[in-house]
Design an enzyme around this catalytic site. Sequence first.
Site, PDB file in Angstrom:
ATOM      1  N   ILE A  31      37.277 -84.993  33.711  1.00 13.75           N
ATOM      2  CA  ILE A  31      36.005 -85.205  33.180  1.00 13.75           C
ATOM      3  C   ILE A  31      35.832 -85.317  31.665  1.00 13.75           C
ATOM      4  CG2 ILE A  31      33.595 -84.694  33.031  1.00 13.75           C
ATOM      5  CD1 ILE A  31      33.774 -83.512  36.019  1.00 13.75           C
ATOM      6  N   ALA A  32      36.076 -84.221  30.983  1.00 13.93           N
ATOM      7  CA  ALA A  32      35.920 -83.986  29.630  1.00 13.93           C
ATOM      8  C   ALA A  32      36.928 -82.688  29.078  1.00 13.93           C
ATOM      9  CB  ALA A  32      34.341 -83.761  29.240  1.00 13.93           C
ATOM     10  N   GLY A  34      37.025 -79.913  25.459  1.00 10.35           N
ATOM     11  CA  GLY A  34      36.475 -79.268  24.580  1.00 10.35           C
ATOM     12  C   GLY A  34      37.389 -78.520  23.406  1.00 10.35           C
ATOM     13  N   GLY A  35      37.250 -77.562  22.601  1.00 12.52           N
ATOM     14  CA  GLY A  35      38.008 -77.100  21.546  1.00 12.52           C
ATOM     15  C   GLY A  35      39.031 -76.590  22.335  1.00 12.52           C
ATOM     16  N   SER A  37      39.115 -75.993  26.145  1.00 13.06           N
ATOM     17  CA  SER A  37      38.805 -76.073  27.325  1.00 13.06           C
ATOM     18  C   SER A  37      38.634 -77.570  27.926  1.00 13.06           C
ATOM     19  CB  SER A  37      37.599 -75.675  27.730  1.00 13.06           C
ATOM     20  OG  SER A  37      36.319 -76.429  26.989  1.00 13.06           O
ATOM     21  N   HIS A  38      39.182 -77.573  29.228  1.00 11.76           N
ATOM     22  CA  HIS A  38      39.320 -78.949  29.900  1.00 11.76           C
ATOM     23  C   HIS A  38      38.316 -78.835  30.978  1.00 11.76           C
ATOM     24  CE1 HIS A  38      43.557 -79.817  28.070  1.00 11.76           C
ATOM     25  NE2 HIS A  38      42.550 -80.052  27.588  1.00 11.76           N
ATOM     26  N   VAL A  39      37.489 -80.021  31.439  1.00 11.64           N
ATOM     27  CA  VAL A  39      36.535 -79.871  32.655  1.00 11.64           C
ATOM     28  C   VAL A  39      37.372 -80.868  33.467  1.00 11.64           C
ATOM     29  CG1 VAL A  39      34.253 -79.911  33.185  1.00 11.64           C
ATOM     30  CG2 VAL A  39      34.849 -79.106  30.915  1.00 11.64           C
ATOM     31  N   LYS A  58      36.349 -75.405  35.074  1.00 15.92           N
ATOM     32  CA  LYS A  58      36.302 -75.535  33.496  1.00 15.92           C
ATOM     33  C   LYS A  58      37.444 -74.473  33.188  1.00 15.92           C
ATOM     34  CE  LYS A  58      33.821 -74.305  29.227  1.00 15.92           C
ATOM     35  NZ  LYS A  58      32.623 -73.608  28.815  1.00 15.92           N
ATOM     36  N   ASP A 163      23.736 -71.808  20.675  1.00 16.24           N
ATOM     37  CA  ASP A 163      24.396 -73.151  20.597  1.00 16.24           C
ATOM     38  C   ASP A 163      23.545 -73.748  21.372  1.00 16.24           C
ATOM     39  OD1 ASP A 163      26.229 -74.698  19.619  1.00 16.24           O
ATOM     40  OD2 ASP A 163      27.550 -74.334  21.243  1.00 16.24           O
TER      41      ASP A 163
END
Length: 872
Positions: A31-32, A34-35, A37-39, A58, A163
């Site tokens: 899906i997506a 981050g810094g 992390s993968h989802v 996640k 955040d």
Amino acid sequence: MSVASFLTGEKLLAGSKFVIGKYNVTIEKYIAEGGFSHVYLVQTNSKTDGSPITAVLKRMYSPDENALRFVKTEIETMELLKSNPHVVSYIDSCIFPLEKAGVNTGFEILLLMEYCAGGGLIDFMNQRLQTRLSEHEVLKIISDIVQGVASLHYLRPPLIHRDLKVENVLLSFNTFKLCDFGSVTEPMHAAENSSEIQALEKSINTFTTYQYRAPEMINLYSGLGIDEKSDMWALGVLLYKLCYYTTPFETQGPNAILTASYSFPPFPPYSHSLKNVIIALLQPNPCLRPNIFQLMCEICRLRGTALPFRDIYSGRESSFYDLHNRKIMSLLRQTTTTPFAGNQVMPTPQVQGSRPPPPPPMPAPIYNVPNVPTVPTVSPNPFLQPTFSGTSQASAHPSIHSQSATFNNTQDVNRQSVSSPKVVSSSSVTGSGASGRKVYTPQSKNPFPISQGVTGTSSKFSASEVTEDNGSPNAGLDADNVDVEEVVNQRYPDLNELESQLTSHTNITTSSHHNPREQEIAKLADDAFASFRQTAGTSTANSTHTTGTQDISAFDTNFSEGVGSVRSSFDFPDRPVSRRPSSTSRSSVKITGPSSPNARSMAYEQHSFNLDDLSNTNFGSNNSLRHAKSFSKYYSPSHKDSNKTSRNTSKEGLPSSPTMLYRTTSNTRGDYIVQRTQQSANPLTNIEPQDMSNLSTDINASDVVADSTNSILYPTSTASSVANTIASDVDDFGTFNGLQRTVSLHSERASLDKKRPSFHDKNPYFKFSPSKYVDEGLEGESELRERVRSYANRSSSSFHNPDLTDTEIQETSFNNDLRPVASIQSAETSRSVSDRPANFPEELNDTLFEQKYPGIVDYEEPNSNAEKNVNI
């Protein structure tokens, strides 16, 4: 899985299988990321019952134990809040150590959580890129987000998200949910030395987003702690972005954040009520920002819904508008006070020309709360530590005047700068009492007097003090499970404490030597306190409040009739007006109008009636309380161009006026029906329209034109507010927090010339106290009454309109049945208009006529010897 493959962006293949806790997981798609992390979208099957669940995996990486600690905090927070419907649900998780050549190289964390099929809030906003979000949608989204944030703030000790942003909100089945709790922490004390400042700065840069940072996160030398009020600032930025698809400080530097320098774009248009919420949240002083419950109260008021959770902030009012008043008065204090020496005591100010301080608030009652051990009291200010205890809480508050004396003068009236800490006093602040005296020693200096006792590791509560029946920590929002209520007077200043800061100020209206900054500050201060007095509708014995109904504010009310309604609340003291529901409070006045085909076919939305000489009325001593800028024209963008939007109706026999006073509709007979809706509870915003059906003379269109200077005034919204289907007429009326921010002192209001006040301008600075108005009435009222009586008692010979030519009006007279008839002749057509139908049988008496044709009054011969009874 190796560390290298994770850091290089290698993704898990579809079909890969894992075992996470009690669930068998199969990867479906990526899906997506981050810094760190993968989802992934995954399918899970429970080991116990085998039920399939679509979930999100996640996958995170932590290089060391310190980074792993924050990941564990995220997992524990989600597990703690998994019962909250506005937080992404936690399912399960596991942690694997990573090794390379027998050396530990980090940790891999797999977090299984709820799948939100609606995607992210940012995707939802991109779908509405052309039309933007409506005000109803914005309030729905922010309401769900606030409930998710409240689940953090209501924990003991409270947690802050740090955040909050649109990227961390997901949509699932028409519910917006908060996610990404990797930045969650407890409130933190202000850094007191360089090493602490460096550590705090590193943490802020790692776990927060720059555009959403509060001023206390930008200026770490301000002596301010980071607590729940930092989340409130981020909510203000998030709400601004929901409305305008950008952050308020997108193109500006840190100074704009420190001074809260921003403006509202003209598109899309939103009501002043919604803008007021943004203004209240984006306050540089954390004291002036509302807490999460106060924000929820205002959102529920705007939406007309019930509060979803209780108030744990005992001893505070739910409305934060009074707190915003204190900011205005603090700006005034900057120009009226002089700096004091370090060992000099600031004198107590004497407030003049303002309301007396309210009595101390009574503590909120606690229902169904079991007996708990007494919690030891703590210092009301985290920056002043007591040496020993023994005094009452009232005497424990340090002087707020010396702390607030370090405010700096700014170049904009709507800004407050955060300055570096300064030494206020070298002497200790002592409590009262002969024995058990508590002595405070200043530890750090704070330009904003925020009293906060629960910061860092809570000195009042521990995680074990508030638990569920099964031993797990309490989520905090269940009213039955709240065992200990927070004494907020230990955390934030009391309203009386803040009001004690008010300093005396003189009448600026009669002085001409003040500079523009002092004039602007004085105007804002006067208008803020004059606009929010107790309303007439709620100050008398006739006021009622039904439990479960929406609490309608007299200054910001959304009427069910919407745009196009005539608002009326000009209730004269000697004639009580019955309050009826909106479905029964509609009345109409028949006005015979032009009979041309164009007039009948045209949808007249507005008619212009003007009362020029009303502005000449002497308003007495109240006029002297107003600053010259208070007489300015339309202060809001929705009203400033109303002169340009006036419809030119002179070709239809109606005058052209710069003010749109009320709207009418045209029936099949060409009559203009003026409709009144439910009366407003606020006598300041509108004048009560006169019930023209009770007058002893009928009115036709030519008479209104002839006597336009004696007409009754009907305020309404302008054409620009009609374009906004969200904001009602009352929303267009600005309250004191509706003072829109500008980037400089030279605002639009400052450039306008002085003009006399008039009701139809809907001047937000109109300064008659509702209670004074009901008790004493309005000066000039007798002249208005006499003008209406003289209008009703005119003879038929006075019905002549000098604005119409002889060719347009052939004659105006009364027939034998005393029915007013206006014969209007033009080049196109000529017909006679009467208030009775042409086929009306003459043998019917007036009673039957009134029963068959309600709202049409048969008028009698004016008797000069008899006194006319006219209802005002």
